[in-house]
Each structure stands twice: as structure tokens, then as C-alpha cells.
Design an enzyme around this catalytic site. Structure first.
Site, PDB file in Angstrom:
ATOM      1  N   CYS A   1       0.813  -1.218   0.000  1.00 18.83           N
ATOM      2  CA  CYS A   1       0.000   0.000   0.000  1.00 18.83           C
ATOM      3  C   CYS A   1       0.845   1.266   0.000  1.00 18.83           C
ATOM      4  CB  CYS A   1      -0.918  -0.009   1.199  1.00 18.83           C
ATOM      5  SG  CYS A   1      -1.555  -1.649   1.570  1.00 18.83           S
TER       6      CYS A   1
ATOM      7  N   HIS B   1      -3.355   7.966   5.802  1.00 19.74           N
ATOM      8  CA  HIS B   1      -3.479   6.639   5.195  1.00 19.74           C
ATOM      9  C   HIS B   1      -4.884   6.130   5.513  1.00 19.74           C
ATOM     10  CE1 HIS B   1      -2.175   2.973   3.383  1.00 19.74           C
ATOM     11  NE2 HIS B   1      -2.267   2.267   4.477  1.00 19.74           N
TER      12      HIS B   1
ATOM     13  N   GLU C   1      -2.033   5.327  13.470  1.00 20.63           N
ATOM     14  CA  GLU C   1      -1.700   6.521  12.687  1.00 20.63           C
ATOM     15  C   GLU C   1      -2.002   7.782  13.492  1.00 20.63           C
ATOM     16  OE1 GLU C   1      -3.590   6.831   8.847  1.00 20.63           O
ATOM     17  OE2 GLU C   1      -2.222   8.429   8.197  1.00 20.63           O
TER      18      GLU C   1
ATOM     19  N   LYS D   1     -10.050   7.574   1.706  1.00 21.25           N
ATOM     20  CA  LYS D   1     -10.431   6.162   1.552  1.00 21.25           C
ATOM     21  C   LYS D   1     -11.856   5.933   2.049  1.00 21.25           C
ATOM     22  CE  LYS D   1      -5.820   4.053   1.662  1.00 21.25           C
ATOM     23  NZ  LYS D   1      -4.920   5.152   2.091  1.00 21.25           N
TER      24      LYS D   1
ATOM     25  N   HIS E   1      -9.654   1.596  -0.730  1.00 23.58           N
ATOM     26  CA  HIS E   1      -8.198   1.523  -0.679  1.00 23.58           C
ATOM     27  C   HIS E   1      -7.682   1.018  -2.030  1.00 23.58           C
ATOM     28  CE1 HIS E   1      -4.186   0.986   0.526  1.00 23.58           C
ATOM     29  NE2 HIS E   1      -4.346   0.426   1.705  1.00 23.58           N
TER      30      HIS E   1
ATOM     31  N   PHE F   1       1.611  -3.108   3.980  1.00 19.58           N
ATOM     32  CA  PHE F   1       1.719  -4.414   4.641  1.00 19.58           C
ATOM     33  C   PHE F   1       3.176  -4.852   4.659  1.00 19.58           C
ATOM     34  CE2 PHE F   1      -2.816  -5.636   4.186  1.00 19.58           C
ATOM     35  CZ  PHE F   1      -2.966  -6.286   5.394  1.00 19.58           C
TER      36      PHE F   1
END
Lengths: 438, 431
Positions: free
Chosen positions: B181, B321, B332, B353, B358, B417
Site C-alpha cells: 500500500c 493513510h 496513525e 479512503k 483503498h 503491509f
């Protein structure tokens, strides 16, 4: 390298290849002209243009583990596809070689990873139960059954086993590298691009040490099918070790392989201060692309020419100052010729010795750049360029000064490593060895 | 140092077919999430996603037929790149040195050719259900007959970068990175560094991805990463909300033309902003989870600020994110607080998002473009569905509706990830 930049040296090597694990075994095979391409034994294949490949046989990822990491590695192995295991083993070997096996030797936030990696195919038997369960005997696939009963039968971690960035992730976790982490997925150009990027990262001051290189395994039924559909594969039916014949008039295509080559790149002063071995220095790099609208590479090798010229310019060297070229040499009729034309245009009258190492082990794709670079580096540090294996009838069309038959003595330790993809993506590195390291 | 500006932008997203329609939808707070139509997901744990529903490459290029067999990845990339290149006017510049015009993408792998692959595995398996095993010789023999060469070639993640180089005659540096990502943010960051260093003058950069396919949804469902709020698609992606239960897959592409400032000025290009900060770190923690105290996220934001020579109070907007997973949004938030100190409570943050889902490898590039549009128009898109904020998420996430504010500096986060963290800082170009 730009004059304003920090210098980047090579202080550790790790290699897992079809012709040897570890630098000494690898060089012994290269210098002895011993190839590792053989009939594939990992699993039965049928119908492919060729059933030969460069396998790493008897590979045990635990054999190279740092003792303090053996337990974590053992726990993680089930999450690691073969590509990842190859990379992790080579990285641990390189870290040990660089004198970094003990924790606390470097600042983890100044320690990064940049690797070349490829598309990793899932183990077929991890999916076969769910797929057959969801299909009728006649072949109709039922998405509803897959959703209800297929999905729960697959390992929860399945997806993460096959992501290309997991080579770098596992290495960063095991070795505690908290600096930049990147994974370049540009097939045969990948590990050269990763080494170039890692060098830039150190050069501009963002990290002091980078684990760089690449790994790949195309010894997988689906990968072999995919390559056979896309590439001209060798149809050689003779002695398997002679299947891959770079720059030979009889060359008839690719041979698949697998392996990993890892370099520890380090800022020069940092390396000197801690008394690390210095195997060589990255002097420059360049990249180009000649992808054609209709697909395929430019037969004139314009992308490779751009990459070679850019790398020389970056290194501040003239063609005459290069001791030898370690070429891509996939043994494909078109790309070997394109590459030869690019080399001739760049080097002109400076007839430079050229070698290519795929004859020994096949095409390691995302790992080929770093594995082949290590071959030349070991060679120049020992005073010899390895020969092109299986090139018995050099193609006059290529018209290169190929190193043939046996290693050729050299006193110039500076060489270029170049690689090329099927889309004409080319990447070249200028490296100077350090014979005093031996 | 050579400065790098953005002179072209293009995108295809679940909420819009191009830059302006996507931007309009985001400012209206419109969700692009719905029932999956690309395959039959009725019995999958997750049956919803944010699809780029009406996408048709023919609306963007004249030779769409040529790309008909290619993956959605490639098709999205071609459309977005065509718009970015047109937007920049770079093709009309006679002084363009094509050896110094490169491509650096963060594209995901193309989707597996699911119908042909499962048919092949089924036909070549010995036994059925548990214990079934593939006869590899039958598989290789059968694969050569039934698998489609282009569909197989398209799965290699470096492929779109090759296609775009061929279409636009970009003969300079060519690369693709794939760090889950974080990929397209990282591609932009590294492309900027290439230009700064002098290795190129112009780079086409960004990402493209679609994981809305059976293996993609299967893989993320197995990791329990996706929302299963199947009955309320438009409310399923709810970053920072107490009831969030996972992310929503989106698809599409964001592409930018990055250009050395003097090069852009010399050809009279319109400058949409400058990339002034890039941070890149690894968590070195676990392959499944981000570091529980946000160690890598904090370090990458700090690094981006330091590179830009900016203080936390200089940042006017953060595009988070913000995936809508339990762990990401709280970690975050923690990381933003640690990085920004007291300022964290004053800087508006949103997660787009919540509307687009995503886009995985493509997420970062699309969100970087959102930051540039925020700077252009002085309006920040909202985080929709933030009805009951998680007590751990107590910052200003611009809930429900867009908000006007002059934005000169925007920061965008992307975390992948496996623990790669990227932060980019974009700034208004003011000479």
C-alpha cells in the site's frame, strides 16, 4: 557518482546460486567452468520447450541463519515462499560477511533494504483443495462454493507469503533494518535498479548501510508455463548443462533459474571506521528503456545504450577505463544481438572484454543482476574474468571480444554489469573491485 | 539543489473518471462503494468494493482495442497517464530529451487469470477437496494449451511501466516498485530523488492497481482485513470511527508528471505544486501488523518534515493513510500526535479512503493528487461515515463535509503491509 555525494562501498556478499552457495563455492564453479543447469528435479514437468533449469538443490535456509536469529527464522519459514527464503539466506550470509552479525553494530534507523523481486506464484497444492472443492468434475467453477467452503480451507496468511515486498520485509524484521525499505519489480533489471537506488540513498545521506540485491525463483510449474508462453525458451535436447548458450550462433533461448545475490552497501567512511572488508565500490549507474509500441525490445538496443552511457557518465569514466562488461546475455537470439550492438556503439574502438554468466545457471530474472555482479566482483578481486559458458561458436553478428574457454586475467578491476528486460528496460552499474580485499 | 514540481496530473478512481470528476465527488462526500460486480462475490465474507464501474479505455485513447486483452491495471494506467501527459503539455515540448524522460511507477501485480487458472488446477488435480494435489506434469502440459500469453504477461508488476514508456517514448530511467500500500507514494519519492540528482528531467510517476478479483478478496478476507458491512456499502469505509471493521478495496490509477523546476519554467508549463519532502522507513516489526507505537510512521513523517525544512505547524492539511482498519487508524493517530505534538489537534486531517476505498499500490499517488488539488482550490475533502469517533482517534478528521481553508503545505501518509512507511509533503509553488 556526483562529486558532492558520499561514496558507497561493498562490505559484504551473500550468494545462493545453482552453482554454489557462498562466494567461494560460487567462484570455484565460475572459474572452473562448471555449469549448474540440469534436468529439473523439484517436480515433474511435461510439454515445456525445455525441462532443464538452474536449481538450487538441497537448499536449507536455516544453514546460513545467524545463530541468534535461528529461532525466529524457524518460526517464520512457513510464511516464506521460496523466493523469500533464498533472499533471507543470502542476506544473513552477507550480514555475517560484513561483520554485522552481532546486534548493536549499526544504528538500525540508518540501516535499510532495497531488493529486486518478482511475481511469486502460489504453491499449487495450497489452492488445489479449495479449487477442486468448488468445481464440478466437468470443470464448472462455482464461486458460491468457493466463498462458503473454499476460502476457509486456505491458510490465513496465504496472501502475505507471496507478496514481492516480503523478501525485504522479512529481512528488515529479522535483522532490524528500520531505514528505507523498497522492492523493485522490474524483472531482469530489478536487482541492478535496487543496487543503484540503495547507493543513491546512502550517497545522499539517508542511510549508512543498505542490504541490496535481489532474489527470484522461476522453478515453479506456473512460472515455467508463463515463461514458455512469453519467451523464446531453449529447446536444447543435448547435455542439460549446455542448454544456455549466450552469444553463441546456436543459442536458442532462455533457461530458467533461481537464486539470490545480496550485497551490503555502506558509506565508505563508515566502513573504514569499523574496519569492514571492502570488496569494491559502486561508481555509477544508469537506466534506459526502449519498449516499442508494438511490444518487445528494440533490436538496436537503444535502451541499453542509454543505460550504459548514463552509467559511464555518472562514474566519470571513459569506455577505455572499463576492464570488462558483464552482459545480460540471456541467450535469446534477438536480445543478445541488441545488447551486442549497444555495447559496440558505446565502446567503439575500445574493444572491451565481455562475459555473461547465464550459461552457468540460467536466468535468475529479478536476482540475475546481483548474482552476476558478484561473479565479476569476485573475479576482478582474484585477477580473472569468468568465461562465457557454452559459447563455442561465437555469433559473428555479435562481434564482441567475448571471454571464452577459460577465465581471462585482468588487471583493471573496474567493470560494468548490465541487464535487460523483455520490455527493453535496461539498467547498468559501474563497479570497481578491490583486489586488496583478497 | 534541483527542485521538483508537478506539471501534470491524471486519475481514474471509483468516484470519478478523471481528475475533476473525482475531485467533485470527493468534495461532495460521495461514496464509490457498492456490491461487487466484477465477479460473483455473493458468498464471500466481503461482497462489496469500490469499483471503477463505468471505466472504458476507449473514452481516453483511440487505440483501446489494442489493449483489450490487457489487465485492468494496465488500462487504468494508460488512461491516467494519458490525462497526466496531456495536462502537462510535455508532448508538445520540442526540447524534450527522451533519454532524460523516465517512468517510475508503484504498480501492483496484474490480476491472475482466475477462470483459466482454476480450470487448469481443477483439471490437473489428483483427488478432490482436502488432500487434492496438482499433477505438475499435467499442469505444465495443460497450461501451455489453455493459459493466455497476454493475461500471464500482465501479471508481472513491472509491465505497466514498460507499456507507458512505449506509448510516450520515455527512454530514460524505468522502474517499478511494489511495497504493497506504500508503492506509488514511494515511486513518487524515488522519482523525485532521480530528478533532484540529475538522472532525469521529467518522470511519469504514480501507480495503478486492482485487487477486486477473487484471489484479492480471498487473500484479504483470510487476513480479516476487509470490512464485512455488506448491507451498507456506502457506510462501510469509516476511518477513525468506533464501528470501523476493516478496509474496502478500491481500484484505479493516479499519475503525475514530475519535472525539474527550471525545465518546467523554460517550457512555460503550469506548475501545480512542488514535492518538498519524502520520508521512507521500515517498521521492522511484524509482517502482519504495523508497529504498535507507530515507530516507523513517526520516523517517516519526521524525515519528510526535516527534508522539507518545515515545522509541524507549517502543515495545513494531512491526507491520512486512514484505511478504516482497527489498528491502522489508531496507530496513525498516535503517530501524528507524536510527530506533531500539540499541533496535531489543530491540523485538519482526512481520509479519502472513506469514499474511494483503498487503491492499494495506487492509493498513494491518488492521495498525493488530492493534496495538490486541496492546495489549488483551498478546500479539503471530508472523512465520511465518521459518526462515532473512536475515543483513541480524537483529532480533527474533517467529518462529513468538505471544509474551506487556504492550504499551502499538505502531507500524505502511506503505510504498506510488511511495514514500509512513506510520507510525502507537497507545497504550493510560489516561485
Amino acid at each position: 557518482m556526483l562529486r558532492s555525494e558520499r561514496r558507497v562501498v561493498i562490505t559484504g556478499l551473500g550468494i545462493v546460486s545453482p552453482i554454489g552457495v557462498g562466494p567461494d563455492a560460487y567462484w570455484s564453479a565460475l572459474s572452473g567452468g562448471r555449469g549448474g543447469v540440469d534436468t529439473i528435479r523439484a517436480f515433474p514437468v511435461d510439454g515445456l520447450p525445455t525441462d532443464v533449469g538452474g536449481e538450487v538443490r538441497g537448499f536449507d535456509p536455516k544453514a546460513h541463519a545467524l545463530p541468534r536469529l535461528l529461532k525466529s527464522l524457524r518460526k517464520s519459514l512457513k510464511y516464506m515462499a521460496r523466493d523469500i527464503q533464498l533472499a533471507v539466506a543470502a542476506a544473513m550470509m552477507a550480514v555475517t560477511d560484513a561483520g554485522l552479525a552481532e546486534p548493536g553494530r549499526v544504528d538500525p534507523t540508518r540501516f535499510g533494504v532495497d531488493l529486486g523481486a518478482g511475481l511469486i506464484s502460489s504453491e499449487l497444492n495450497e489452492l488445489a483443495p479449495a479449487i477442486t472443492l468448488s468445481s464440478t468434475e466437468s470443470g464448472a467453477f462455482d464461486y458460491r462454493t468457493w466463498g462458503r467452503e473454499g476460502i476457509p480451507g486456505i491458510e490465513p496468511i496465504w496472501l502475505l507469503k507471496y507478496l514481492p515486498n516480503m523478501l525485504a520485509c522479512h529481512i528488515s524484521i529479522l535483522i532490524d533494518c528500520q531505514g528505507p525499505s523498497n522492492t523493485i519489480t522490474q524483472a531482469e533489471a530489478a536487482s541492478n535498479l535496487a543496487i543503484a537506488e540503495a547507493t543513491r540513498i546512502i550517497a545522499r545521506g539517508r542511510a549508512d548501510i543498505m542490504i541490496a540485491g535481489g532474489a527470484d525463483s522461476k522453478i515453479h510449474p506456473l512460472s515455467l508455463v508463463r515463461m514458455s508462453l512469453l519467451e523464446q525458451m531453449s529447446r536444447w535436447r543435448g547435455e542439460p548443462s549446455q542448454a544456455c548458450k549466450p552469444f553463441d550462433v546456436r543459442r536458442d533461448g532462455w533457461v530458467p533459474g533461481e537464486g539470490a545475490g545480496i550485497l551490503i552497501l555502506e558509506e565508505r567512511e563508515h566502513a573504514i571506521k569499523r574496519g569492514a572488508p571492502i570488496y569494491g565500490e559502486i561508481l555509477g549507474f544508469g537506466s534506459g528503456c526502449d519498449a516499442r509500441p508494438g511490444g518487445g525490445i528494440d533490436p538496436e538496443g537503444v535502451g541499453m545504450e542509454i543505460a550504459l552511457k548514463a552509467a559511464l557518465k555518472d562514474a566519470g569514466l571513459t569506455p577505455a577505463e572499463i576492464g570488462h562488461v558483464n552482459a545480460h546475455g540471456a541467450a535469446s537470439p534477438v536480445s543478445d544481438l541488441a545488447e551486442a550492438r549497444a555495447i559496440r556503439r558505446v565502446f567503439g574502438d575500445a574493444r572491451v572484454p565481455v562475459t555473461a554468466l547465464k550459461g552457468y545457471m540460467g536466468n535468475l530474472v529479478s536476482g540475475c543482476g546481483s548474482v552476476e555482479l558478484i561473479g565479476s566482483l569476485l573475479g576482478v578481486n582474484r585477477g580473472a574474468v569468468p568465461a562465457v559458458l557454452n559459447c563455442e561458436q561465437p555469433d559473428p553478428g555479435c562481434d564482441l571480444d567475448l571471454v571464452l574457454g577459460a577465465t581471462r586475467p585482468v588487471d583493471n578491476p573496474t567493470f560494468i554489469k548490465s541487464n535487460l528486460t523483455r520490455h527493453g528496460q535496461a539498467a547498468a552499474l559501474v563497479v570497481r573491485g578491490n583486489p586488496a580485499a583478497n | 539543489m534541483r527542485r521538483v514540481v508537478v506539471t501534470g496530473m491524471g486519475m481514474v478512481t471509483p468516484v470519478g473518471r478523471d481528475l475533476e470528476s473525482t475531485w467533485g465527488a470527493l468534495l461532495e462526500g460521495r461514496s464509490g462503494v457498492g456490491r461487487i460486480s466484477l465477479f460473483d462475490a455473493e458468498t464471500f465474507p466481503t461482497k462489496i468494493a469500490a469499483e471503477a464501474r463505468d471505466f472504458d479505455l476507449a473514452a481516453y485513447v483511440d487505440d483501446a482495442d489494442r489493449w483489450a486483452d490487457h489487465c485492468r491495471n494496465t488500462q487504468f494506467a494508460i488512461a491516467a497517464a494519458r490525462m497526466a501527459v496531456d495536462h502537462s503539455g510535455i508532448e508538445q515540448y520540442a526540447g524534450l530529451d527522451r533519454a532524460r524522460f523516465g517512468v517510475y511507477l508503484g504498480s501492483g501485480e496484474g490480476q491472475q487469470d482466475f477462470p483459466r487458472f482454476v480450470d487448469l488446477v481443477n483439471r490437473t488435480s489428483v483427488g478432490r477437496g482436502v488432500g487434492a494435489q496438482v499433477d505438475t506434469a499435467a499442469f505444465t502440459r495443460g497450461g501451455l494449451e489453455t493459459l493466455h500469453p497476454i493475461r500471464e504477461a500482465e501479471q508481472e508488476p513491472g509491465t505497466p511501466a514498460g507499456h507507458l514508456a512505449s506509448i510516450f517514448g520515455a527512454r530514460g530511467p524505468n522502474a517499478n516498485c511494489l511495497t504493497a500500500c506504500a508503492a506509488s507514494s514511494q515511486a513518487i519519492g524515488e522519482a523525485v530523488e532521480l530528478i533532484r540528482r540529475g538522472d532525469a528531467d521529467v518522470m511519469l510517476s504514480g501507480g495503478t492497481h486492482s485487487m477486486i478479483h477473487p484471489f484479492g478478496v480471498t487473500g484479504f478476507n483470510l487476513l480479516t482485513a476487509l470490512s464485512t458491512r455488506n448491507d451498507e456499502p456506502a457506510r462501510a469505509s469509516r476511518p477513525f470511527d468506533r464501528e470501523r471493521d476493516g478496509f474496502i478495496l478500491g481500484e484505479g490509477s493516479g499519475m503525475l508528471i514530475l519535472e525539474e523546476l527550471e525545465h518546467a519554467k523554460a517550457r512555460g508549463a503550469t506548475i501545480h505544486g512542488e514535492v518538498v519532502g519524502y520520508g521512507s522507513t521500515a517498521d521492522a516489526f511484524r509482517i502482519t501488523d504495523s508497529h504498535d507505537e507507530g515507530r516507523g510512521a513517526i520516523a517517516c513523517m519526521r524525515e519528510a518534515l526535516a527534508e522539507a525544512g518545515l515545522n509541524p505547524e507549517d502543515v495545513d492539511y494531512i491526507n491520512a493513510h486512514g484505511t478504516s482498519t482497527s489498528v491502522n487508524d489508531s496507530v496513525e493517530t498516535l503517530a501524528i500526535k507524536k510527530t506533531f505534538g500539540e499541533t496535531a489537534y489543530r491540523v485538519p486531517i482526512s481520509s479519502t479512503k472513506s469514499m474511494m476505498g483503498h487503491l492499494i499500490a495506487a492509493a498513494g499517488s491518488v492521495e498525493a493528487i488530492v493534496c495538490l488539488l486541496t492546495i489549488r482550490d483551498g478546500v479539503m475533502p471530508p472523512t465520511i461515515n465518521l459518526e462515532n469517533p473512536d475515543p483513541e482517534c480524537d483529532l480533527d478528521y474533517i467529518p462529513h463535509a468538505a471544509r474551506r481553508k487556504a492550504v499551502d503545505v499538505a502531507l500524505t501518509n502511506s503505510f504498506g503491509f510488511g511495514g514500509q512507511n512513506i510520507a510525502l509533503i507537497l507545497r504550493r509553488y510560489a516561485g
